[in-house]
Design an enzyme around this catalytic site. Structure first.
Site, PDB file in Angstrom:
ATOM      1  N   SER A  48       0.806  -1.231   0.000  1.00  0.00           N
ATOM      2  CA  SER A  48       0.000   0.000   0.000  1.00  0.00           C
ATOM      3  C   SER A  48       0.835   1.275   0.000  1.00  0.00           C
ATOM      4  CB  SER A  48      -0.943   0.015   1.203  1.00  0.00           C
ATOM      5  OG  SER A  48      -0.229   0.175   2.412  1.00  0.00           O
ATOM      6  N   LYS A 102       1.401   4.699   6.923  1.00  0.00           N
ATOM      7  CA  LYS A 102       0.850   5.504   5.825  1.00  0.00           C
ATOM      8  C   LYS A 102       1.507   6.881   5.850  1.00  0.00           C
ATOM      9  CE  LYS A 102      -2.355   2.345   4.979  1.00  0.00           C
ATOM     10  NZ  LYS A 102      -2.278   1.478   3.787  1.00  0.00           N
TER      11      LYS A 102
END
Length: 206
Positions: A48, A102
Site C-alpha cells: 500500500s 501511511k
C-alpha cells in the site's frame, strides 16, 4: 563414627541463573521499555506504500518524534512534535487496531481535494511530475498503476485530526476508508528502511 552431612553444591548453571536472574529480568524490562518508548521497528506487510516501501521492508521507527509515552501504555507524558505533511507515520488502524504505516498528507485546518490520485491542499496542487507529489521540499513518488482510488471532494481537517493515505493510491486501505486519524494516537515516525528483501542491509531515508 559420626556421620558428616556434606552440602551438595548446586549445579553451576543453576547457580549462575540464581545469581543473574534479577539483573537479566531488569535488563529485559528496560530493553522492552526503550523499544516501546524510544525506538522500534516495523515490517511492511503489504504494497500500500509502494514504491516508497515494499512488502517485507523492515523500517526503523522513531517513537519519540511526536511524544514520549509511559512504557507499555498509550499515556503521553511529553509532547515532542506534531505529525507534518509528508511524514510516514506508524499507528493503529481505527478500523480494527492493525498496525499500519501511511503517509500524513493533511493536518488540522487543511482543505483537501483528491482526484485521480493527486492531491490539492488549500487550493494548491501537489503534483510536480507524472506520479509524483511535492510535500514541502520532499518529492514523493506515487504508484498509480491501479488508478487513484476513491476521490475526496472538499473536506477540511478538524483540529486534532490527520488524513493519511498510501502512496499506492489505488491499492491502499487508508483514511478514505477508515476516516481521519487522531493526531495524538500516532505512535511514531518511520525514518528509514534498514532491510529490503533481496538487497539486505541498507539505510534508505524516508
Amino acid at each position: 563414627m559420626n556421620e558428616t552431612t556434606v552440602a551438595r553444591k548446586p549445579h553451576p548453571a543453576l547457580a549462575w541463573l540464581r545469581r543473574e536472574a534479577l539483573p537479566l529480568a531488569v535488563m529485559l524490562v528496560l530493553m522492552g521499555a526503550a523499544r516501546d518508548s524510544l525506538a522500534n521497528h516495523y515490517q511492511v506487510p503489504s504494497g500500500s506504500m509502494q514504491p516508497t516501501l515494499q512488502p517485507g521492508d523492515r523500517v526503523a521507527v522513531d517513537m519519540r518524534a511526536y511524544g514520549l509515552r509511559l512504557p507499555f501504555t498509550e499515556l503521553q507524558v511529553l509532547a515532542t512534535g506534531q505529525p507534518r505533511r509528508g511524514d510516514v507515520a506508524v499507528f493503529d488502524s481505527p478500523a480494527d487496531g492493525t498496525r499500519l504505516v501511511k503517509r500524513v498528507v493533511a493536518v488540522a485546518g487543511d482543505r483537501v481535494e483528491l482526484h485521480g490520485g493527486y492531491l490539492h491542499i488549500n487550493g494548491q496542487p501537489l503534483q510536480r511530475q507524472v506520479a509524483q507529489e511535492l510535500f514541502g521540499d520532499k518529492a514523493v513518488r506515487l504508484d498509480l498503476a491501479d488508478g487513484g482510488g476513491p476521490d475526496i471532494t472538499g473536506i477540511t481537517i478538524p483540529q486534532g485530526k490527520l488524513l493519511v493515505l498510501g502512496d499506492h493510491r489505488g491499492n491502499s486501505f487508508d483514511g478514505r476508508f477508515f476516516g481521519l486519524m487522531d493526531a495524538g494516537k500516532v505512535y511514531g515516525k518511520a525514518v528509514a528502511v534498514y532491510w529490503r528483501r533481496g538487497e539486505g542491509l541498507e539505510w534508505l531515508r524516508l
